[in-house]
Design a protein around this motif. Structure first.
Motif, PDB file in Angstrom:
ATOM      1  N   PHE A  39      39.044   4.765 -40.338  1.00 59.02           N
ATOM      2  CA  PHE A  39      40.314   5.452 -40.109  1.00 59.02           C
ATOM      3  C   PHE A  39      40.679   6.138 -41.427  1.00 59.02           C
ATOM      4  CE2 PHE A  39      44.929   4.651 -38.399  1.00 59.02           C
ATOM      5  CZ  PHE A  39      45.125   6.016 -38.303  1.00 59.02           C
ATOM      6  N   GLY A  40      40.846   7.456 -41.389  1.00 61.75           N
ATOM      7  CA  GLY A  40      41.067   8.237 -42.604  1.00 61.75           C
ATOM      8  C   GLY A  40      42.400   7.989 -43.269  1.00 61.75           C
ATOM      9  N   ARG A  41      42.580   8.607 -44.395  1.00 60.60           N
ATOM     10  CA  ARG A  41      43.791   8.430 -45.193  1.00 60.60           C
ATOM     11  C   ARG A  41      45.005   8.991 -44.457  1.00 60.60           C
ATOM     12  NH1 ARG A  41      41.641   9.110 -51.368  1.00 60.60           N
ATOM     13  NH2 ARG A  41      43.876   9.174 -51.831  1.00 60.60           N
ATOM     14  N   HIS A  42      46.074   8.195 -44.432  1.00 58.92           N
ATOM     15  CA  HIS A  42      47.249   8.581 -43.662  1.00 58.92           C
ATOM     16  C   HIS A  42      48.460   7.761 -44.107  1.00 58.92           C
ATOM     17  CE1 HIS A  42      45.770   4.987 -41.609  1.00 58.92           C
ATOM     18  NE2 HIS A  42      46.997   4.814 -41.154  1.00 58.92           N
ATOM     19  N   TYR A  43      49.615   8.111 -43.539  1.00 58.53           N
ATOM     20  CA  TYR A  43      50.851   7.359 -43.735  1.00 58.53           C
ATOM     21  C   TYR A  43      51.342   6.871 -42.373  1.00 58.53           C
ATOM     22  CZ  TYR A  43      51.044   9.768 -48.271  1.00 58.53           C
ATOM     23  OH  TYR A  43      50.746  10.251 -49.511  1.00 58.53           O
ATOM     24  N   ASP A  44      52.029   5.743 -42.357  1.00 64.42           N
ATOM     25  CA  ASP A  44      52.662   5.245 -41.134  1.00 64.42           C
ATOM     26  C   ASP A  44      54.138   5.624 -41.154  1.00 64.42           C
ATOM     27  OD1 ASP A  44      50.235   4.097 -40.642  1.00 64.42           O
ATOM     28  OD2 ASP A  44      50.880   2.033 -41.018  1.00 64.42           O
ATOM     29  N   GLY A  45      54.614   6.255 -40.099  1.00 61.93           N
ATOM     30  CA  GLY A  45      56.014   6.632 -40.002  1.00 61.93           C
ATOM     31  C   GLY A  45      56.853   5.523 -39.402  1.00 61.93           C
ATOM     32  N   SER A  46      58.165   5.628 -39.573  1.00 61.11           N
ATOM     33  CA  SER A  46      59.115   4.679 -38.997  1.00 61.11           C
ATOM     34  C   SER A  46      59.599   5.214 -37.653  1.00 61.11           C
ATOM     35  CB  SER A  46      60.304   4.489 -39.944  1.00 61.11           C
ATOM     36  OG  SER A  46      61.265   3.626 -39.375  1.00 61.11           O
ATOM     37  N   ASN A  47      59.729   4.319 -36.668  1.00 60.22           N
ATOM     38  CA  ASN A  47      60.075   4.730 -35.304  1.00 60.22           C
ATOM     39  C   ASN A  47      61.349   4.069 -34.807  1.00 60.22           C
ATOM     40  OD1 ASN A  47      57.574   6.337 -34.564  1.00 60.22           O
ATOM     41  ND2 ASN A  47      56.657   4.392 -35.164  1.00 60.22           N
ATOM     42  N   ARG A  48      62.110   4.818 -34.044  1.00 62.94           N
ATOM     43  CA  ARG A  48      63.309   4.283 -33.409  1.00 62.94           C
ATOM     44  C   ARG A  48      62.928   3.247 -32.364  1.00 62.94           C
ATOM     45  NH1 ARG A  48      67.913   7.270 -32.712  1.00 62.94           N
ATOM     46  NH2 ARG A  48      68.558   5.473 -31.482  1.00 62.94           N
ATOM     47  N   ILE A  49      63.672   2.133 -32.345  1.00 57.98           N
ATOM     48  CA  ILE A  49      63.517   1.102 -31.324  1.00 57.98           C
ATOM     49  C   ILE A  49      64.878   0.902 -30.671  1.00 57.98           C
ATOM     50  CG2 ILE A  49      62.827  -1.269 -30.813  1.00 57.98           C
ATOM     51  CD1 ILE A  49      60.518   0.407 -31.783  1.00 57.98           C
ATOM     52  N   ASP A  50      65.081   1.502 -29.522  1.00 57.34           N
ATOM     53  CA  ASP A  50      66.391   1.521 -28.878  1.00 57.34           C
ATOM     54  C   ASP A  50      66.802   0.166 -28.324  1.00 57.34           C
ATOM     55  OD1 ASP A  50      66.610   4.227 -29.453  1.00 57.34           O
ATOM     56  OD2 ASP A  50      65.694   4.832 -27.550  1.00 57.34           O
ATOM     57  N   ARG A  51      65.887  -0.769 -28.292  1.00 55.00           N
ATOM     58  CA  ARG A  51      66.194  -2.115 -27.786  1.00 55.00           C
ATOM     59  C   ARG A  51      67.228  -2.819 -28.678  1.00 55.00           C
ATOM     60  NH1 ARG A  51      62.868  -5.442 -24.529  1.00 55.00           N
ATOM     61  NH2 ARG A  51      63.276  -7.677 -24.712  1.00 55.00           N
ATOM     62  N   PHE A  52      67.323  -2.410 -29.949  1.00 58.84           N
ATOM     63  CA  PHE A  52      68.221  -3.048 -30.907  1.00 58.84           C
ATOM     64  C   PHE A  52      69.184  -2.005 -31.475  1.00 58.84           C
ATOM     65  CE2 PHE A  52      64.187  -5.335 -30.981  1.00 58.84           C
ATOM     66  CZ  PHE A  52      64.606  -6.652 -30.769  1.00 58.84           C
ATOM     67  N   PRO A  53      70.433  -2.408 -31.805  1.00 56.73           N
ATOM     68  CA  PRO A  53      71.406  -1.461 -32.371  1.00 56.73           C
ATOM     69  C   PRO A  53      70.905  -0.884 -33.688  1.00 56.73           C
ATOM     70  CG  PRO A  53      72.486  -3.505 -31.693  1.00 56.73           C
ATOM     71  CD  PRO A  53      71.009  -3.756 -31.616  1.00 56.73           C
ATOM     72  N   GLY A  54      70.756   0.420 -33.727  1.00 48.83           N
ATOM     73  CA  GLY A  54      70.265   1.067 -34.937  1.00 48.83           C
ATOM     74  C   GLY A  54      68.865   0.626 -35.315  1.00 48.83           C
ATOM     75  N   GLY A  55      68.078   0.224 -34.323  1.00 47.03           N
ATOM     76  CA  GLY A  55      66.767  -0.348 -34.595  1.00 47.03           C
ATOM     77  C   GLY A  55      65.725   0.669 -35.029  1.00 47.03           C
ATOM     78  N   ASN A  56      64.964   0.311 -36.049  1.00 48.78           N
ATOM     79  CA  ASN A  56      63.845   1.120 -36.534  1.00 48.78           C
ATOM     80  C   ASN A  56      62.746   0.198 -37.052  1.00 48.78           C
ATOM     81  OD1 ASN A  56      64.814   4.134 -36.716  1.00 48.78           O
ATOM     82  ND2 ASN A  56      66.500   2.912 -37.537  1.00 48.78           N
TER      83      ASN A  56
END
Length: 325
Positions: free
Chosen positions: A190-207
């Protein structure tokens, strides 16, 4: 990493090389595959009050280094959080027993099967070749979080993470229910990369704020390799540093920066430190857990090609939320 539809919108990412979006397998009907992971894949002992014990329970038996080890066992280094890169990358050994690792692999191979992923590098996405299973399972996510909660809290106390929405008490609450199993066979990477942060609507203000990699097998090669910001200028035209020479060390150097205690069973023998700009790498070790910050705090990283054996990984994320709500 871009999210699947169930995860919500991508909040933030770093750089322009990312992980490809998580998509459901199109190779077979979803009705023929399990919709969740069986809970027996994680076994918990119970304390005198009938509650399930977590990872750092004082009554855990010592790990036996063999097939007799139960899921609630851990070695002298189990339960100890080791800092690989300060405020960025952390490791703990024997998070899962060998029996548990074997059970996850057997379930995946016998009951689900891996979707084959093969995508070339583009300007936006990194090269990737592996097998994948993706199941949305919040019950198993909660069980995993119970097991790792003490480690996660230690990271959260070391690394301050601010909420994108200005939450006052923004803290880790659970693992992401989007659980992924990956299988890397010989020469897969798996090549060089960054992992982004994702919204998780299951929790208030979840990311999601932390990537979690649980290694289900050991192999030769296949290291998870992190590149520090000052090393980015040393890359050659191939994207790799020039004149790279590997140097394995048995003790924890200063860059690891964790509790470099005198009683160094804090040695991290499976980490390769390379002084020529080729990054810091953790070689897969069955049962180990690696957690690294993602989103704006993510270090560029990659998965080295597997040279011998098969690398199996269980992947999830740590979700942060406003705990005052």
């Amino acid at each position: 990493m871009k999210s699947s539809k169930k995860e919500g919108k991508n909040r933030k990412s770093k750089g322009n090389v990312k992980q490809q979006p998580s998509l459901s397998s199109s190779s077979s009907s979803s009705s023929s595959k399990p919709s969740s992971f069986p809970t027996h894949l994680l076994s918990f002992s119970k304390n005198k009050n009938g509650r399930k014990n977590g990872y750092n329970n004082d009554n855990y038996k010592s790990y036996n280094n063999g097939a007799n080890a139960s899921s609630s066992d851990f070695s002298s280094t189990g339960g100890k959080l080791l800092t690989v890169v300060p405020n960025a990358v952390f490791v703990s050994r024997n998070f899962l027993s060998q029996n548990e690792c074997d059970a996850w692999i057997q379930f995946a191979e016998d009951n689900v099967g891996f979707e084959k992923l093969s995508s070339p590098q583009t300007r936006e996405y990194a090269h990737r070749q592996c097998g994948r299973i993706q199941i949305n399972d919040w019950t198993m996510a909660e069980l995993l979080y119970q097991r790792m909660e003490i480690l996660v809290e230690e990271i959260a106390n070391q690394v301050t993470v601010s909420s994108f929405f200005g939450c006052d008490n923004y803290r880790p609450v659970c693992c992401n229910g989007n659980l992924r199993l990956y299988k890397y066979e010989k020469n897969m990477s798996f090549g060089r990369h960054y992992d982004g942060s994702n919204r998780i609507d299951r929790f208030p203000g979840g990311n999601t704020e932390i990537t979690v990699l649980i290694y289900l097998s050991s192999c030769e090669g296949g290291a998870t390799r992190f590149h520090l910001p000052h090393q980015q200028q040393k890359k050659g035209t191939s994207g790799k540093p020039k004149n790279s020479k590997k140097q394995k060390v048995a003790t924890q150097p200063k860059v690891a920066g964790s509790a470099a205690d005198a009683d160094a069973d804090t040695e991290i023998q499976n980490i390769e430190f390379e002084n020529d700009g080729n990054g810091i790498a953790f070689v897969p070790e069955a049962g180990a857990i690696l957690m690294h910050m993602h989103g704006d705090r993510c270090l560029e990283h990659e998965a080295d090609p597997v040279l011998r054996g098969v690398k199996y990984i269980l992947r999830t994320d740590i979700v942060y939320s406003n705990k005052n709500v």
